[in-house]
Design an enzyme around this catalytic site. Structure first.
Site, PDB file in Angstrom:
ATOM      1  N   ASP A   1       0.834  -1.198   0.000  1.00 22.39           N
ATOM      2  CA  ASP A   1       0.000   0.000   0.000  1.00 22.39           C
ATOM      3  C   ASP A   1       0.870   1.250   0.000  1.00 22.39           C
ATOM      4  OD1 ASP A   1      -2.349  -1.490   0.117  1.00 22.39           O
ATOM      5  OD2 ASP A   1      -2.333  -1.543   2.319  1.00 22.39           O
TER       6      ASP A   1
ATOM      7  N   TYR B   1       9.403  -8.628   6.315  1.00 24.67           N
ATOM      8  CA  TYR B   1       8.966  -7.256   6.584  1.00 24.67           C
ATOM      9  C   TYR B   1       9.610  -6.754   7.874  1.00 24.67           C
ATOM     10  CZ  TYR B   1       5.157  -7.347   3.119  1.00 24.67           C
ATOM     11  OH  TYR B   1       4.422  -7.398   1.955  1.00 24.67           O
TER      12      TYR B   1
END
Length: 262
Positions: free
Chosen positions: A52, A103
């Site tokens: 995103d 991540y």
């Protein structure tokens, strides 16, 4: 086909959109301008992870249908955005096999109980039902069962760094895990281990809010393909992030001054 290892600063969303202001659109346009890509092939065939807006990346990748070997400094010069880097590329015959995704999230350290966060994170490692720690996408039917390989948490006076390793992730899954661990570290959840068991069950339907996108970076999408990196583009990336670091340090100093004087 060519696979490209890419990095970006998070100011744009990732996936191709009609408005043309995304990471993939900018890279496609640069390849088109260089004559390496046909317009009919401007949409990537494959990618390592959809992020995103606000989420940065150091090791994502895209795959394009193209035959000409690209010169990466030339591609970099054609990018109409200073926060995207095409780090390396390699010609391939089949799509890469993903081994894991990594991540990392950076939290401000607000006197969190880091040891409690570490203990709670152990309950999330393994294969679980993560529907309640994700954003439901009504347009797609996805199996909400995912496997987390590891969660590593470290801290200093200013930051808490949380590294999450997994096979694949649901939409917003990492950010919701981070918010959960942060709330546990702030003692906002009375019985963390029991609550984690509840939120990982199919009987729980309330979900959990996400942390801000700006603290998240896709560090790497590890595949079975080794990609050589271009030294010119790497220097460009390091110079840009060093400039951002210096600006952030100056801002940090100003913030500390204001807070200490008021």
């Amino acid at each position: 086909m060519y696979i490209f290892k890419i990095a970006y600063d998070g100011k744009l969303s990732f996936q191709t959109q009609p408005h043309g202001e995304t990471v993939c659109d900018k890279i496609s346009n640069a390849l088109l301008d260089c004559g390496y890509l046909d317009n009919k092939d401007r949409v990537p065939l494959y990618h390592g992870g959809r992020t995103d807006r606000g989420v940065a990346a150091l090791g994502n990748y895209v795959v394009y249908e193209m035959d000409k070997k690209p010169v990466l400094p030339r591609v970099q010069s054609k990018l109409k955005w200073d926060g995207i880097w095409v780090l390396g590329c390699k010609k391939i015959e089949i799509f890469p096999e993903i081994e894991h995704r990594h991540y990392q999230y950076t939290l401000p350290n607000k006197n969190h109980d880091v040891e409690l966060m570490k203990k709670a994170s152990e309950k999330l490692i393994g294969t679980h039902y993560f529907q309640n720690l994700s954003k439901r996408d009504k347009t797609k039917v996805k199996d909400p069962v995912r496997t987390l390989y590891d969660i590593k948490i470290s801290s200093n006076d200013y930051f808490i760094t949380i590294d999450i390793f997994g096979e694949s992730f649901l939409w917003n899954m990492v950010r919701r895990i981070i918010r959960l661990l942060s709330d546990i570290g702030k003692h906002k959840i009375e019985n963390p281990e029991k609550f984690i068991e509840l939120i990982l069950s199919e009987d729980y339907k309330k979900g959990y809010p996400p942390s801000p996108a700006e603290g998240l970076i896709l560090v790497d999408v590890k595949t079975n393909i080794d990609i050589d990196l271009d030294s010119y583009v790497i220097r460009n990336l390091k110079n840009s992030w060093e400039k951002s670091l210096n600006n952030s340090l100056m801002r940090l100093g100003l913030c500390k001054t204001v807070l200490s004087k008021t």
